[in-house]
Scaffold this motif. Structure first.
Motif, PDB file in Angstrom:
ATOM      1  N   GLY A 115       0.839  -1.210   0.000  1.00 36.96           N
ATOM      2  CA  GLY A 115       0.000   0.000   0.000  1.00 36.96           C
ATOM      3  C   GLY A 115       0.863   1.244   0.000  1.00 36.96           C
ATOM      4  O   GLY A 115       0.716   2.129  -0.847  1.00 36.96           O
ATOM      5  N   PHE A 116       1.821   1.281   0.933  1.00 39.50           N
ATOM      6  CA  PHE A 116       2.727   2.418   1.035  1.00 39.50           C
ATOM      7  C   PHE A 116       3.488   2.608  -0.276  1.00 39.50           C
ATOM      8  O   PHE A 116       3.550   3.705  -0.824  1.00 39.50           O
ATOM      9  CB  PHE A 116       3.691   2.171   2.200  1.00 39.50           C
ATOM     10  CG  PHE A 116       4.898   3.047   2.187  1.00 39.50           C
ATOM     11  CD1 PHE A 116       4.823   4.347   2.669  1.00 39.50           C
ATOM     12  CD2 PHE A 116       6.113   2.585   1.681  1.00 39.50           C
ATOM     13  CE1 PHE A 116       5.935   5.164   2.642  1.00 39.50           C
ATOM     14  CE2 PHE A 116       7.220   3.403   1.650  1.00 39.50           C
ATOM     15  CZ  PHE A 116       7.133   4.688   2.139  1.00 39.50           C
ATOM     16  N   SER A 117       4.035   1.511  -0.809  1.00 37.10           N
ATOM     17  CA  SER A 117       4.814   1.620  -2.041  1.00 37.10           C
ATOM     18  C   SER A 117       3.955   2.170  -3.166  1.00 37.10           C
ATOM     19  O   SER A 117       4.391   3.021  -3.942  1.00 37.10           O
ATOM     20  CB  SER A 117       5.365   0.252  -2.459  1.00 37.10           C
ATOM     21  OG  SER A 117       5.973  -0.361  -1.362  1.00 37.10           O
ATOM     22  N   ALA A 118       2.718   1.664  -3.245  1.00 34.57           N
ATOM     23  CA  ALA A 118       1.835   2.113  -4.320  1.00 34.57           C
ATOM     24  C   ALA A 118       1.596   3.615  -4.222  1.00 34.57           C
ATOM     25  O   ALA A 118       1.632   4.328  -5.227  1.00 34.57           O
ATOM     26  CB  ALA A 118       0.521   1.363  -4.276  1.00 34.57           C
ATOM     27  N   VAL A 119       1.381   4.104  -2.991  1.00 32.91           N
ATOM     28  CA  VAL A 119       1.110   5.543  -2.831  1.00 32.91           C
ATOM     29  C   VAL A 119       2.320   6.360  -3.261  1.00 32.91           C
ATOM     30  O   VAL A 119       2.189   7.345  -3.986  1.00 32.91           O
ATOM     31  CB  VAL A 119       0.731   5.867  -1.365  1.00 32.91           C
ATOM     32  CG1 VAL A 119       0.704   7.364  -1.141  1.00 32.91           C
ATOM     33  CG2 VAL A 119      -0.626   5.264  -1.042  1.00 32.91           C
ATOM     34  N   VAL A 120       3.519   5.928  -2.837  1.00 31.09           N
ATOM     35  CA  VAL A 120       4.713   6.687  -3.205  1.00 31.09           C
ATOM     36  C   VAL A 120       4.922   6.655  -4.720  1.00 31.09           C
ATOM     37  O   VAL A 120       5.196   7.676  -5.351  1.00 31.09           O
ATOM     38  CB  VAL A 120       5.965   6.146  -2.490  1.00 31.09           C
ATOM     39  CG1 VAL A 120       7.198   6.923  -2.927  1.00 31.09           C
ATOM     40  CG2 VAL A 120       5.794   6.260  -0.988  1.00 31.09           C
ATOM     41  N   VAL A 121       4.769   5.457  -5.314  1.00 31.72           N
ATOM     42  CA  VAL A 121       4.957   5.334  -6.758  1.00 31.72           C
ATOM     43  C   VAL A 121       3.960   6.223  -7.495  1.00 31.72           C
ATOM     44  O   VAL A 121       4.318   6.952  -8.418  1.00 31.72           O
ATOM     45  CB  VAL A 121       4.817   3.859  -7.209  1.00 31.72           C
ATOM     46  CG1 VAL A 121       4.688   3.770  -8.719  1.00 31.72           C
ATOM     47  CG2 VAL A 121       6.014   3.057  -6.740  1.00 31.72           C
TER      48      VAL A 121
END
Lengths: 916, 110
Positions: A115-121
């Motif tokens: 989830g976190f990675s998706a938001v940053v990406v």
């Protein structure tokens, strides 16, 4: 690891890359050699910079591949002797594999928090995508050289007639003079576009033709794909005087475009020598231009890039008064534009001295504009503004990503502490965090490229009519390289603060003590990031706000006529058949009557140029009382019209009468002026019956004054933006051209009667096809289009900025709330109300926004000046925008803080107190 | 062990070193090749070739002392080893024998 080599400034980053990638035992000498080669290559500036980076990439790529193949076992037998490089190699390998290990670790880390990675990406992709899209436009329109030989040497002549705009035309004799007298290696010329028509197998088709001097194509470094170019003799002027016999001998010839060749002749290889039927004349085809050849000239040159027929342009050495020839020069090798400019100006002065009768008081000056710069002059401000805007969006995205990464470090505190305890140095920790952000940025750039590809389609659909080279805009290797570079910068920008903070000894220390001071340190940093974000967003929002205001004032412009329900079309006549003014007047009035009788048509008339078509005819005028003196520098737009023009356009007649048939049967010197001119010249008198003196090359004799018979409302006739030169309307008979624009107002769909009108024209035997059929409101829409283009893009970017900073504020407040859970528990236990807790947290968000606003306002004040040329009816420091937008942003900030703040108020004090 | 044929760049580099006769370090080698062949060559390709040649033992390198001027630096000079000359000779005779009898082809074209 020492890096003493990086002390030498100009190489820095590229040197560092080489230092890392070259073999240990060779790198020093190679770097030294490169230094020497760089000196021999010479110079500074972007060329040298480019050279350095090309070498850097080439060396590092080749050596990485080389050494990879040395290491792989199946190739080992060809490289048996590693010799001296063996030992350092080992160390190098360990380091490289260290990076790989970190990358592997980063992948696992990011997968653990999808989830976190998706938001940053997504955040970074929202920053990278628009950058890629806009850079694609910059690259295609501004950066890529024009498709001619050594295009940087090409320049367009422009003429400045005492302060009026720079007109792109020269007189024929001037072209000859410049070719003879200047050191330019060549000077060639082209006419404006000429609409004509060709007939093949009974089908008539409107095409655009242009005349070129025979040297123009060689000057550009272009040659016909099939056949030949014009010869110098074919471009020589006919001997004037007894031109009778002389003309007979020369067979008219032409070169056709690739498109016409394909479309009309099916790409027939045996095309040469065939004849092209132009109605009154036929041409012999001697060549076909290559596919995609376009003559790209700047604004005001009235030369479409899509010319279908090229014919020779003879230059008459006695022709010095009509500035109509677009002229291109090529700088001699090694000469700068400035030198050539000085020379051209000097030759211009000599011309004026030698031919005083032609240049009397004209204040003429000649200029050379770089061909490419001239072409893009009108779109450059918009493109650069958008480039600035996407840059800001990328900054905001990076800030946001940095803030998110920083927050994620919180959950990693233990892990980082353990690593430190096990002996990981600061560099090691930084490298690990950086490899995560690099990985995120790379994924974001892939997503960003998809976003850009999608966005480009939308962008090109919105393209303003005035965007040159639009078909040259595409995602190519340069763009992809730019995007990767952008991703790299983004990774650095987003990762460096979190990496630095995570590895800070202070944090590490506090961790060992098992306490949470680090949280507030990072909280402060994150707050600073939010402040920056708010400031960046404000700049963008204000820019978008100004453009919205411009768009509104543009769409509210009082055009002075009613465009709805009106269609315009050009109705040319066969000049050979209608070779007297009477016959042309006769045909046009007949056609007018017949169109007027068509069902649905309310009114129709004709005018010499399309209203809002960005074309003008200008004349100087004088009035009673000033008649004896010189022209007093007054100038007005003038048009020839058929009776009924004002009615057909819905222009109000304010005094006097419209033209009538009797004004046209013979030459009657009457005129109708607009209210601007009437008020300027006779502010307190009735203008009807007064006289004006006009200087124009029409049926009117030089000093014959015209009597004013009517006054009409001022209407925009050149474009929507441009305001007031006074206007003078004259009866068609005074300028009886064989080409007239018909204006047809009908009930319902303005395009409905077009087919019937074509039939009527054919029945009348006008001999030429009707063309350029367009609804009047599409001209209005096109005029708004340029502004809409910038506005829509700026709006999208501002929206992205707003969303990103909302997310930023939200996540920081959430983070602060979480950090304060324990404190909140105590407060609640001591009797604080929910409302107080909510307000306390709300205040945080509000303060952050409030601190960001003045910085953003200052930035906006500094930057919106660049938008000046794009604005209309609103200043670049419009108080309403500068006051309104910050309030909007504050409201959004409050909203973004409210959600987490409310959650804090609802927390169970017991749970909160237990939180450590 | 079958011997790998010389690559084109490697061959050019070997010849350039021979031509430069003792003055051969990176920069002049690249220049010599560009001057003689009248085309651009990727600088990095030359350095990769030098590395390979050295690993194959076809050239040897020696460091010269820094020049006695400010900013003077140490350079790595290259020399072709006998093995290198042998390989060049092989390559030349191989090419010549391939060309044998094809001269008319060239004459026709020019």
């Amino acid at each position: 690891m020492t890096m003493h080599a990086s002390k030498r400034a100009p190489w820095s980053l590229s040197r560092w890359i080489l230092w890392r990638t070259l073999p240990v035992d060779e790198r020093e000498e190679i770097l030294n050699d490169l230094d020497e080669a760089a000196v021999r290559f010479g110079g500074r500036g972007p060329r040298a910079w480019l050279w350095r980076w090309r070498q850097t990439l080439s060396f590092s790529a080749r050596f990485i591949v080389e050494r990879a193949s040395e290491r792989s076992p199946h190739l080992a037998n060809t490289h048996t002797s590693r010799g001296a490089s063996f030992a350092p190699q080992k160390r190098k390998e360990r380091l490289m594999s260290g990076w790989w290990k970190d990358f592997g670790f980063a992948v696992r880390q990011l997968l653990r928090k999808p989830g976190f990675s998706a938001v940053v990406v997504l955040t970074l992709a929202l920053g990278i995508g628009p950058n890629t899209a806009i850079f694609t436009v910059v690259n295609g329109v501004l950066l890529e050289p024009l498709p001619y030989e050594r295009p940087e040497e090409l320049a367009l002549f422009r003429v400045d007639l005492s302060g009026l705009e720079r007109h792109p035309g020269l007189a024929q004799a001037e072209v000859i003079d410049f070719r003879a007298a200047s050191t330019l290696s060549d000077v060639g010329a082209v006419s404006r576009e000429i609409s004509t028509s060709i007939t093949t197998e009974g089908n008539m088709q409107a095409i655009l033709a242009a005349q070129v001097t025979p040297n123009l194509f060689p000057l550009l470094g272009v040659e016909p794909m099939i056949g030949r170019n014009f010869t110098a003799e074919e471009g020589a002027p006919r001997i004037s005087g007894e031109d009778g016999e002389q003309e007979e001998e020369r067979v008219p010839i032409g070169i056709i475009s690739y498109a016409l060749w394909q479309q009309r002749y099916g790409g027939d290889r045996e095309i040469l020598g065939k004849t092209l039927d132009l109605g009154s004349q036929s041409l012999q085809i001697v060549g076909v231009m290559p596919d995609g050849f376009q003559l790209l000239l700047g604004p005001g040159t009235s030369l479409s890039p899509d010319i279908d027929l090229w014919i020779p342009l003879p230059l008459d050495p006695d022709h010095r008064s009509f500035w109509a020839i677009r002229t291109i020069g090529r700088l001699a090798p090694g000469r700068s534009l400035r030198e050539a400019q000085a020379e051209v100006e000097l030759i211009g002065q000599q011309m004026v001295e030698e031919h005083p009768e032609n240049y009397e008081n004209s204040g003429i000056r000649f200029y050379l504009h770089p061909l490419h710069g001239d072409l893009v002059q009108n779109v450059r401000p918009a493109i650069f503004s958008l480039l600035g805007a996407v840059g800001l969006v990328l900054l905001i995205a990076c800030t946001n990503a940095a803030s998110l990464l920083l927050a994620s470090m919180r959950s990693r505190e233990k892990e980082l502490a353990v690593r430190t305890a096990l002996g990981a140095g600061r560099g090691r920790i930084i490298r690990q965090v950086m490899s995560e952000s690099l990985l995120l940025a790379l994924m974001a750039s892939i997503l960003g490229i998809f976003l850009a590809a999608f966005g480009l389609e939308t962008l090109l659909a919105l393209q303003p009519a005035g965007l040159p080279r639009a078909d040259n805009i595409r995602l190519d290797a340069t763009v992809l390289l730019f995007t990767l570079a952008g991703a790299f910068v983004a990774a650095l920008a987003a990762g460096i603060i979190p990496a630095w903070k995570a590895s800070s000894p202070e944090v590490q220390e506090s961790l060992k003590e098992g306490r949470r001071h680090g949280g507030s340190v990072r909280g402060r940093t994150r707050s600073a990031l939010v402040v920056a974000e708010v400031a960046f967003s404000l700049v963008l929002l204000i820019g978008a706000g100004l453009l919205i205001r411009s768009f509104i004032s543009l769409s509210r412009v009082d055009l002075g006529f009613d465009p709805e329900g009106v269609v315009t079309m050009r109705v040319p006549l066969d000049y050979e058949r209608f070779n007297t003014p009477e016959s042309r007047w006769d045909t046009y009035t007949k056609l007018q009557d017949r169109i007027g009788a068509l069902p649905g048509v309310v009114a129709t008339a004709g005018i010499s140029l399309v209203p809002l078509g960005n074309q003008g005819m200008m004349a100087s005028y004088s009035y009673e009382g000033s008649l004896d003196t010189d022209w007093n520098g007054l100038s007005a737009d003038y048009r020839f019209v058929l009776p009924g023009y004002f009615e057909s356009m819905g222009i109000r007649l304010m005094a006097g009468r419209d033209f009538e048939a009797r004004d046209n049967q013979k030459i009657v010197p009457v005129a109708i002026v607009d209210v601007t001119l009437a008020n300027e010249v006779w502010p307190d008198e009735d203008p009807i019956g007064k006289w004006l003196g006009l200087g124009l090359g029409s049926a009117l004799e030089e000093d014959q004054p015209v009597e004013i018979v009517g006054v009409v409302e001022h209407s925009r006739i050149i474009n929507v933006r441009e305001v007031v030169r006074p206007q003078i309307y004259l009866p068609y008979r005074l300028g009886p051209a064989a080409d007239l624009v018909f204006t047809v107002r009908s009930e319902g769909d303005p395009l409905a009667p077009v087919a019937a009108i074509r039939e009527e024209a054919e029945l009348l035997g006008t001999g030429r096809p009707i063309h350029s059929v367009r609804a009047m409101d599409s001209y209005v829409a096109a005029a708004l289009g340029d502004t809409r283009f910038t506005l829509v893009l700026m709006g999208i970017l501002a929206a992205i900025a707003l969303i990103l900073s909302t997310v930023g504020i939200y996540s920081v407040i959430t983070y602060l709330v979480r950090d304060r859970l324990h404190e909140t528990g105590i407060r609640l236990a001591l009797g604080a109300s929910q409302g107080e807790i909510v307000r306390m947290n709300l205040r945080e968000g509000f303060v952050l926004a409030l601190v960001g606003l003045p910085i953003g306002l200052l930035g906006a004040l500094l930057l919106t000046g660049f938008l000046d040329s794009l604005l209309y009816g609103v200043g670049s420091t419009d108080p309403l925008t500068f006051a309104g937008i910050p309030i909007l942003l504050l409201a959004v900030a409050l909203l973004a803080s409210y959600v987490p703040a409310r959650r804090a108020g609802r927390v169970d004090p017991l749970v909160a107190l237990r939180d450590e | 062990m079958s011997r790998e044929a010389l690559g084109e760049v490697e061959e050019l580099v070997l010849l350039a070193i021979l031509r430069l006769d003792g003055e051969a370090y990176g920069v002049p080698i690249v220049e010599e090749i560009e001057k003689r062949t009248d085309r651009q060559i990727a600088r990095a390709a030359v350095y990769v070739a030098l590395r390979r040649l050295r690993q194959k033992g076809l050239v040897s390198a020696s460091m010269a002392a820094p020049e006695p001027v400010p900013g003077g630096r140490a350079k790595r000079y290259f020399r072709v080893e006998p093995a290198g000359i042998e390989r060049l000779a092989e390559s030349r005779s191989a090419l010549l024998s391939m060309w044998d009898g094809l001269q008319p082809l060239l004459d026709k074209r020019s």
